[in-house]
Write an enzyme that holds these catalytic residues in place. Structure first.
Site: not given
Ligand code: AMP
Length: 215
Positions: A89, A128, A161, A172
């Site tokens: 990311r 969602r 969530r 986000r």
């Molecule tokens: P997601 O389920 O992919 O939407 O991730 C949820 C949250 O987890 C994000 O908003 C970040 O706070 C954290 N997160 C997930 N993947 C990453 C990543 N590769 N790098 C940094 N933070 C992450």
């Protein structure tokens, strides 16, 4: 050993697509979001460190993410094909992955850039619902469960969530634009980007991706 990467903003459909590709193509699914949520739930040291970042929609530190990825990939090194969902990311994570993965003989074959407009992303995230036990993903209007609030797969309770609240969603999206979108150029220069129109249904997105993989 090779890997594909699912790149796209929050709500682009990475998790839903990952589930379909895991079933159809046997990829080993690695979702940093799922791993970090599990760490928070278990109350581990990593979980305590990342909880507030996740709640506000900020990214957790690169070093934390790279460590959990290295640990997971090393543990599953017999898996021939990895699918990274929500990782990398940041440019630092992409470079860290490149170094680590090439050291163990891994090759990234495709980076799917799932593209959908902002309104579609916001609508998907606010609608969602996720299963507490198996993680299956629903949309209360476009992809509802058969029984309201109950997962079709295992009967688990569906929840929203904490970071899918409207205020956190906007943050986000901003974080994605600033910190993650530059990866599109990074991977395009490496010849790895496959642009996918992810504005349609989950089945349409899946068909576009499968066409590339089966190419
Ligand atoms: P997601 O389920 O992919 O939407 O991730 C949820 C949250 O987890 C994000 O908003 C970040 O706070 C954290 N997160 C997930 N993947 C990453 C990543 N590769 N790098 C940094 N933070 C992450």
């Amino acid at each position: 050993m090779d890997a594909i990467i699912l790149l796209g903003g929050p709500g682009a459909g990475k998790g839903t697509l990952a589930d379909a590709l895991r079933k159809q193509k046997g990829f080993f699914h690695v979702s940093t979001g799922d791993m970090l949520r599990a760490a928070v739930k278990s109350g581990s040291d990593v979980g305590l460190e990342v909880k507030s970042c996740m709640e506000s929609g900020e990214l957790v530190p690169d070093s934390v993410v790279l460590n959990i990825i290295k640990e997971r990939v090393t543990r599953e090194s017999s898996s021939a094909q990895f699918m990274f969902d929500g990782f990398p990311r940041t440019l630092e994570q992409a470079e860290g992955l490149h170094t680590f993965f090439s050291e163990i003989g891994g090759v990234i074959t495709h980076v799917f850039n799932l593209d959908a407009d902002r309104e579609a992303l916001i609508c998907r995230l606010t609608a969602r619902r996720t299963c507490k036990t198996c993680g299956a993903i629903y949309h209360i209007i476009n992809m509802p469960s058969k029984v309201d609030g109950i997962c079709d797969v295992d009967g688990g309770e569906l929840y929203q969530r904490a970071d899918d609240s409207e205020e956190t969603i906007l943050n986000r999206l901003e974080v994605y634009q600033k910190q993650t979108a530059p990866l599109i150029g990074y991977y395009r220069d490496l010849g790895l980007i496959r642009d996918i129109d992810a504005g349609g249904s989950a089945a349409e997105t899946e068909a576009l991706v499968l066409a590339v993989l089966n190419g």
